[in-house]
Scaffold this active site. Structure first.
Site, PDB file in Angstrom:
ATOM      1  CG  ASP A  87     -38.571   4.311   1.843  1.00 48.13           C
ATOM      2  OD1 ASP A  87     -38.067   4.073   0.857  1.00 48.13           O
ATOM      3  OD2 ASP A  87     -40.012   4.680   1.520  1.00 48.13           O
ATOM      4  CB  CYS A  88     -35.986   1.055   7.080  1.00 49.10           C
ATOM      5  SG  CYS A  88     -36.464   0.203   6.319  1.00 49.10           S
TER       6      CYS A  88
END
Ligand code: SF4
Ligand code: SF4
Lengths: 144, 404
Positions: free
Chosen positions: B137-138
């Site tokens: 996600d990051c």
């Protein structure tokens, strides 16, 4: 027409003369520079492929010799890249003719082209890829 | 005669320091005697230039948009190690491309590896960087392919876990076939011998008890400034008294670090050893402060007092046998002939003595001109007898799922 590959060695005094230009212009030769190098002593080495009329070719060579340029057919064309060579010594033990040898006490590795038989062992062994070769072609090779 | 690090550095700042290379120090001690030479000289410089396989560099490449957490990286097709934070990676000197033919056609050429990538970076050549990520996600990005130069990336640090081996074996080959080793090509039946230190210029041989070398020692590294950060891997300095009265010092090593961006391609060169692999030739120079006469005594030992063991790389070394065929001095090695088992064997070096001399002279110049202060170690390296003996790797029956 002949096609010939030669190694030229220039003394420092003529390195800056327009020799190649003259070969082309005055003797109507097709000159292809395969390799060129000037060392720290300002001596030049050049490998040329020369194509042209045999008479003109011979006159061209005479012109070069008159300037003190030495000419060698390419069958012995093993080179050392003076910039790349670190004088490590890895080639000394394997060179069968002693063309690569240590000079004492400086411990610099010298390359004597006249003793080189172009066996190419050093080209494979040199860790720094300082030894090079250009494909050989024997004496005057007629084309067409 | 006693001298402190601080006094020497004061003299460097005032332009009054007296620096000699190890070669020059040997000559001076011979001419004037130890006492006078030690009184006159503040620093002796050393140097070595040779293949040092335990070398590498780490990098921070900077973040791409969108971001990627690099899971695997390749620099000019040579894999790096990316098991750090998102865009950090380490590249080892002997790492090879995954599609390298290796020794499948023996002897392999190993024409390009990690050491060559480091050289190309330092030579300011563009290098292809490829990385893959698994996507988070990051860090959503899964792949990047770009071209970098040394100046484009945030950090590039040369970090070598083991350099400048104090001494090294002389390699010969007693078998009946030619062998291709990291000590070069060795001809059969003791056909030739190779050695790989600069002898009387070799850094750790000139301070054999390591009385001046430790964490924080400032050095010449790859043409720039570096530091000793730790003992090198396999550090185990020893002294062996030889039957003829000679002394054999060996086993000391250093781990070193320095800013790759300030180094020079002449002093970090990728190398290819036929049949063995790729690596990096490193130039390294160590200044030895002449704190007292004893340090000058050791710094001024010449090649005829420095010994190396002769080892058979045909049979003993690969099998891990500890047999030594004999001991020879660096003076004998440099003369071009050594005598082993009654046979005269031609010798050749693998580390460049002219380059070692150039490093010692460069370091001398840096110190004399006030550009380079000595780094007083915050802690000295373990000396002779202060490390446990090196252990071998034992083969034991593994856990059942060990092969997983
Ligand atoms: S092996 Fe290569 S680099 Fe080493 S001395 Fe010979 S030519 Fe020079
Ligand atoms: S080609 Fe052969 S003979 Fe010529 S220098 Fe190299 S090893 Fe020696």
């Amino acid at each position: 027409m002949i096609l010939q590959r030669v190694i030229l060695r220039f003394p420092a005094q003529v390195v800056d003369r327009p020799i190649i230009y003259n070969l082309i212009k005055k003797y109507d030769l097709v000159v292809n520079i395969l390799k060129a190098n000037i060392n720290i002593q300002k001596e030049g080495t050049m490998v040329l492929e020369i194509q042209g009329d045999p008479t003109q070719y011979a006159r061209g060579l005479e012109y070069l010799q008159s300037l003190g340029v030495s000419i060698q057919p390419l069958s012995q064309a093993v080179f050392r890249d003076e910039e790349a060579c670190t004088h490590c010594g890895a080639c000394i033990g394997v060179c069968p003719t002693g063309a690569l040898y240590l000079e004492r006490p400086s411990m610099e590795v010298k390359f004597d082209e006249n003793r080189c038989v172009a066996c190419l062992i050093c080209v494979k062994v040199c860790p720094y890829k300082a030894m090079g070769v250009v494909a050989a072609s024997n004496s005057l090779a007629p084309v067409d | 005669m006693e001298r402190t690090w601080e006094e020497i550095n004061e003299k460097i700042k005032k332009g009054k320091v007296v620096v000699l290379t190890a070669e020059e120090a040997i000559a001076l001690v011979r001419e004037k005697g130890l006492k006078e030479a030690a009184a006159r000289v503040d620093v002796v410089t050393t140097g070595t230039f040779g293949t040092m396989c335990s070398s590498g560099a780490y990098f921070n490449f900077g973040h791409a948009r969108p971001r990627i957490k690099m899971y695997k990286v390749w620099l000019n097709n040579v894999p790096g190690y990316a098991g750090f934070a998102a865009v950090d990676a380490f590249l080892g000197a002997t790492q090879l491309p995954e599609d390298d033919p290796l020794n499948s056609i023996h002897p392999g050429a190993f024409s390009y590896g990690g050491g060559h990538v480091i050289h190309d970076l330092v030579a300011r050549k563009p290098v292809t960087l490829r990385a893959i990520g698994y996507g988070t996600d990051c860090y959503p990005r899964k792949e990047i392919r770009t071209v970098i130069t040394l100046d484009d990336i945030n950090q590039a640090v040369l970090f070598n876990p083991r350099n400048a081996y104090q001494n090294y074996s002389v390699a010969v080959n007693t078998t009946n076939r030619t062998i291709y080793t990291y000590m070069g090509v060795l001809k059969p039946r003791l056909g030739n011998a190779t050695y790989s230190t600069s002898g009387q210029l070799s850094p750790l041989l000139k301070d054999p008890y390591l009385r001046t070398v430790g964490i924080g020692t400032r050095i010449f590294l790859g043409g720039g400034v570096g530091y000793v950060v730790w003992q090198g891997t396999q550090h185990c300095p020893t002294l062996k008294e030889l039957p003829d009265g000679g002394k054999l010092f060996s086993g000391g090593t250093v781990a070193v670090i320095g800013d790759l961006k300030k180094m020079h391609p002449r002093w970090l060169v990728g190398v290819s050893y036929i049949g063995y692999g790729a690596s990096l030739a490193v130039g390294l120079g160590l200044p030895i402060p002449i704190l007292n006469e004893e340090i000058m005594y050791w710094a001024s030992r010449g090649d005829e007092e420095l010994y190396a063991p002769v080892i058979d790389y045909g049979e003993d070394y690969p099998q891990g046998n500890s047999r030594v065929l004999g001991y020879v001095t660096y003076a004998q090695l440099k003369s071009g002939i050594i005598k082993i088992e009654g046979k005269e064997i031609p010798t050749a070096p693998l580390s460049s003595y002219p380059r070692a001399r150039e490093i010692a002279l460069t370091l001398k110049d840096w110190i004399t001109s006030g550009r380079f202060l000595l780094g007083k170690p915050v802690e000295l390296l373990p000396s002779i007898g202060e490390t446990p003996p090196l252990k071998g790797l034992q083969e034991k029956a593994g856990e059942e799922e060990g092969e997983k």
